[in-house]
Write an enzyme that holds these catalytic residues in place. Sequence first.
Site, PDB file in Angstrom:
ATOM      1  N   ASN A   1       0.705  -1.026  -0.045  1.00 30.92           N
ATOM      2  CA  ASN A   1       0.136  -0.070  -0.105  1.00 30.92           C
ATOM      3  C   ASN A   1       0.917   1.307   0.316  1.00 30.92           C
ATOM      4  O   ASN A   1       0.488   2.418  -0.551  1.00 30.92           O
ATOM      5  CB  ASN A   1      -0.922  -0.045   1.154  1.00 30.92           C
TER       6      ASN A   1
ATOM      7  N   HIS B   1      -6.982  -0.106   2.799  1.00 29.64           N
ATOM      8  CA  HIS B   1      -6.363   1.130   2.097  1.00 29.64           C
ATOM      9  C   HIS B   1      -6.126   0.902   0.527  1.00 29.64           C
ATOM     10  O   HIS B   1      -5.617   1.844  -0.187  1.00 29.64           O
ATOM     11  CB  HIS B   1      -5.459   1.759   2.792  1.00 29.64           C
TER      12      HIS B   1
ATOM     13  N   GLU C   1      -5.803  -6.960   6.767  1.00 30.69           N
ATOM     14  CA  GLU C   1      -6.078  -6.091   7.944  1.00 30.69           C
ATOM     15  C   GLU C   1      -7.032  -5.185   7.394  1.00 30.69           C
ATOM     16  O   GLU C   1      -6.567  -4.203   6.800  1.00 30.69           O
ATOM     17  CB  GLU C   1      -4.657  -5.386   8.367  1.00 30.69           C
TER      18      GLU C   1
ATOM     19  N   ASP D   1      -1.082  -6.051   5.083  1.00 27.29           N
ATOM     20  CA  ASP D   1      -1.285  -4.943   5.882  1.00 27.29           C
ATOM     21  C   ASP D   1      -1.855  -3.842   5.465  1.00 27.29           C
ATOM     22  O   ASP D   1      -1.964  -3.763   4.182  1.00 27.29           O
ATOM     23  CB  ASP D   1       0.189  -4.429   6.357  1.00 27.29           C
TER      24      ASP D   1
ATOM     25  N   THR E   1      -8.468   4.888   0.088  1.00 29.10           N
ATOM     26  CA  THR E   1      -7.786   3.911  -0.583  1.00 29.10           C
ATOM     27  C   THR E   1      -6.638   4.638  -1.747  1.00 29.10           C
ATOM     28  O   THR E   1      -5.626   4.019  -2.253  1.00 29.10           O
ATOM     29  CB  THR E   1      -8.708   3.311  -1.755  1.00 29.10           C
TER      30      THR E   1
ATOM     31  N   ASP F   1       0.962   7.138  -0.416  1.00 29.11           N
ATOM     32  CA  ASP F   1       0.140   5.893  -1.239  1.00 29.11           C
ATOM     33  C   ASP F   1       0.579   5.531  -2.336  1.00 29.11           C
ATOM     34  O   ASP F   1       0.622   6.272  -3.399  1.00 29.11           O
ATOM     35  CB  ASP F   1      -1.200   6.291  -1.064  1.00 29.11           C
TER      36      ASP F   1
END
Length: 475
Positions: A135, A220, A263, A216, A177, A186
């Site tokens: 991510n 997102h 997650e 993880d 996201t 990101d």
Amino acid sequence: MNKTIFMSMISVAAGLSTLTAQTGQHAKTSAPDKVILHAWSWSFDTIADNMKKIADAGYDFVQTSPAQTCYVGDDGGMALFSTPEDSVKGKWYYYYQPTDWKIGNYMLGDRDAFKAMCDSAYKYNIKVIVDVLPNHTAIDHTAVLPGLDNAVGGHENLYHANGFKPITQWNDRLECTTGEMGGLPDVNTENPDFQYYYMQYVNDLINLGARGFRYDTAKHIGLPSDPLDPKSKVNNFWPIATGREAVKGLSMLMPDSIFIYGEVLQDKNVKEAEYAEFMGQTASNFGHQLREVLEKQNYNSQDLTNWHHPVDAEKLVTWVESHDTYCNEHESAGLTDDQIRMGWVFLTARKGGTPLFFSRPAGSTRENYWGDNLIGKRGNDEFFHPEVVAVNNFRHIMADQPENIVSSPDGSVIEVERGNKGVAIINISDKSKKIDLTTSLPDGEYTDRVSKQVFKVKNGHVKGNLSPLTSYLLY
């Protein structure tokens, strides 16, 4: 898997860079009746050295901390968490700041050490889950290595258009996201060049023996139905990462042999049902409720028959605590090892979910959460405490049995029944208790597997005396 095939795959780790997508095959979203040890911050060598102990303790999986190249912080110090006053520097979370997606980092070990760990796991029939995090990169994005930048067509193509804009509306799916989280820029996970590069890392891990991944910050990373970042044409990271689709001719290896969970911390506007199409998920709300029950020493204070999740229990990874609840704000760190163990017995004796045991630092106390404060070392002895071992084995033995939960009127004692084959009796209070509980066990005398204490069952009632914060397994 056939050992000859396994070793053949290992020997060509560098050569398997492309595979044709296999229609209908994808990663597993559940691991029924299994148990995970989270060997948090243990080095690969330490995990390998303790693999027999892990197997003997009844675990099916061992989960590592992130294995990819990471940011070198605090001059490479190896403390779990240092303050300015400490002579030994370091922070555990630097391995959550990728600078490249290649196997090996200064905190846990190199590629050879990872392979040796997986070889040891195979010997003891343990499967390795790797914590992966596509991510974001390191907060200091200038530390990203040139090979990664070049692979994605330049540094600017590594990130979402919103990748340096901090998230302010956590329940807005576009922000959630594509935005910067906690200073972590990101990554454009929809960039096919990044996907191809990242999946080479995943396949290298699989080639060396990994058989599962924990994603993880999974919530997102956008789902197919989520709004698009301006740089993206389609949200297809999850179909690719779970083996449903190929990218530039590259597919995930052995998808039907890989267990994946994410997650996906619960909150408003989190698409749990859609995430469940691709992976298992963390039951974060249930963990919170369980910890409250342990703190209050009262089963009746929360509804623990409900998993507090819209997804079926078989697709949930459950815990009493996680590394985040222990480390970040020490939400769970105040619970004693005995309380955590009682929660673990309750969780693991149940049917449903895949329990994960978080290994606390060696030497840790309720006044000193970091204990010996060294990355790479084994955690404390709780992961192989006799009660933990006993309930891990109980879970395997009772795999096909339904569950029923009974509690004492004051909520201080919990009985988890598994059909009429066995029960777990758990005193979650810090006081001795004398019990008379209804039970499905047939009449007779039953000896606890750890204490050897004898309990009598007659006419649908089990009677006995319980020590404070102690569990008993009868079958």
